[in-house]
Structures are given as C-alpha cells and as structure tokens.
Write a protein that holds these residues in place. Structure first.
Motif, PDB file in Angstrom:
ATOM      1  N   ILE A 113       0.846  -1.187   0.000  1.00  0.00           N
ATOM      2  CA  ILE A 113       0.000   0.000   0.000  1.00  0.00           C
ATOM      3  C   ILE A 113       0.885   1.241   0.000  1.00  0.00           C
ATOM      4  O   ILE A 113       1.845   1.333   0.753  1.00  0.00           O
ATOM      5  N   SER A 129     -11.993   2.218   5.889  1.00  0.00           N
ATOM      6  CA  SER A 129     -12.269   0.775   5.869  1.00  0.00           C
ATOM      7  C   SER A 129     -12.673   0.305   4.479  1.00  0.00           C
ATOM      8  O   SER A 129     -12.259  -0.769   4.028  1.00  0.00           O
ATOM      9  N   ILE A 132      -9.510   0.173   2.394  1.00  0.00           N
ATOM     10  CA  ILE A 132      -8.702  -0.997   2.760  1.00  0.00           C
ATOM     11  C   ILE A 132      -9.296  -2.260   2.150  1.00  0.00           C
ATOM     12  O   ILE A 132      -8.576  -3.117   1.612  1.00  0.00           O
ATOM     13  N   CYS A 136      -7.393  -4.775  -0.398  1.00  0.00           N
ATOM     14  CA  CYS A 136      -7.239  -6.204  -0.106  1.00  0.00           C
ATOM     15  C   CYS A 136      -7.835  -7.055  -1.219  1.00  0.00           C
ATOM     16  O   CYS A 136      -7.250  -8.086  -1.602  1.00  0.00           O
ATOM     17  N   TYR A 162      -5.718  -0.035  11.022  1.00  0.00           N
ATOM     18  CA  TYR A 162      -5.112  -1.194  10.366  1.00  0.00           C
ATOM     19  C   TYR A 162      -5.218  -2.434  11.247  1.00  0.00           C
ATOM     20  O   TYR A 162      -5.493  -3.532  10.751  1.00  0.00           O
ATOM     21  N   HIS A 165      -8.398  -4.157  11.012  1.00  0.00           N
ATOM     22  CA  HIS A 165      -8.578  -4.878   9.752  1.00  0.00           C
ATOM     23  C   HIS A 165      -7.599  -6.042   9.603  1.00  0.00           C
ATOM     24  O   HIS A 165      -7.393  -6.527   8.479  1.00  0.00           O
TER      25      HIS A 165
END
Length: 196
Positions: A113, A129, A132, A136, A162, A165
């Motif tokens: 990232i 979120s 992210i 992913c 992070y 997650h």
C-alpha cells in the motif's frame, strides 16, 4: 451520504488527489517536498491514476484515495526527471536522495500500500475501511498472499484502523537523523496475511 469506491482516478480529479495526499502526508513530507505549491505540482504530475482507488461522495467529490505499488510502478512515486522538472536540478537531486534514503522499495512477495488518505471532514465514517477492503480485494485478485503497509509512529489512529482490519506489526525501523527532516522517528511495517 452515499460513497462509491472506484478503481482508478478520473483525470479531472488529479489536483484534488494531490491536495488530499498532501493533506494526509504533508506534515511528514513538508520539510523535504515543500514548499506546498511545488509539492502539489509534483504530486499532480506523478500520480498514477491506474494504481489507486478513489472514494467519491454522492456529488462526485473526491473524499478519499488509496494508492498501491507494484513492480511496474507506484501511485505517488515519480522519477528523478519528475523531481528536477518541478524543483530544478539541485532541488530535485537533494530531495530525491532523501526520499531514496527513506525507502522506495517494492515488495514483490506482498501487495504494498502506497498511502491512504481521507478528507478531514469524512474521517471516522468508514471510508478508510472501504478503501482498505478495495486494496485487499485487489491484492487477492493479483494473487498476493498478504498486504503490507508502513505506518509512522505519530499516526496512532491509522495504526488502530489497520489493526482492526487484521494487520499485525512485523517490524519497526528507526529513522535516526532522517527523523528530524521527516517529522517522525520510526515506522512500523504491518502485514495482513490472507487465509490459504
């Protein structure tokens, strides 16, 4: 408030993306990449629209951006020519040397990232979120077994996000003297592995 996540960035949003990136990372990069007008020109020039996800509100305004790196390039990397094109020969060279010392590697084993930014007015609303999750999913589709990012020691809110997650700290690295220039003393590498 409806938010849509898009893969890529519309050309008309490049300046807004540069502003958003600077809003998030200018505090760390300001001494090296400033003054702000030149930094914005640089990021507007180098942003790779194909290596990011953009979050737009219901009115089409850019409210979040998440970049990534692959062996073929990075969202906000740029080159020596880009640096000297904006900052001049001398200014581009010393900035490039410092950025190179900070680290410009690509992780060929994990999806890397290259910064997540959400406008101040839209933080704590789930947009980070969503970005992210998009990153992913992109990593899985590309066949990576894990996602990696680096978070600085002063950004505890991002680290908490992070961790929620599934990212775990893998190692920390102190910057030494570079910390005085970049405004943080250490960075932690965090990794989220995917289940087999």
């Amino acid at each position: 408030m409806g938010v849509t996540i898009y893969h890529g960035l519309h050309e008309g949003l490049r300046r807004e993306a540069a502003l958003l990136y600077w809003e998030a990372f200018g505090g760390k990069l300001g001494r090296v990449m400033g003054p702000e007008p030149l930094a914005l020109d640089y990021f507007e020039r180098v942003i790779r629209a194909d290596l990011c996800f953009a979050a737009l509100d219901g009115d089409g305004r850019l409210i979040g951006i998440a970049g990534y790196k692959i062996p073929g390039g990075s969202f906000a990397g740029g080159s020596w020519d880009d640096l000297t094109g904006i900052y001049g020969r001398f200014g581009g060279r010393w900035r490039g040397g410092l950025l190179w010392a900070l680290g410009r590697e690509v992780d060929n084993d994990r999806f890397l990232i290259d910064g997540i930014s959400v406008t101040r007015a839209h933080r704590s609303k789930g947009i980070g979120s969503m970005l992210i999750a998009a990153l992913c999913n992109e990593a899985r589709e590309r066949g990576y077994p894990a996602v990696r990012l680096d978070v600085v020691d002063t950004n505890w809110r991002a680290r908490a996000l992070y961790e929620r997650h599934g990212f775990v700290a893998a190692r920390s690295q102190r910057l030494g003297l570079l910390g005085y220039l970049f405004g943080f003393s250490a960075a932690t590498t965090m990794v989220r592995p995917f289940s087999a």
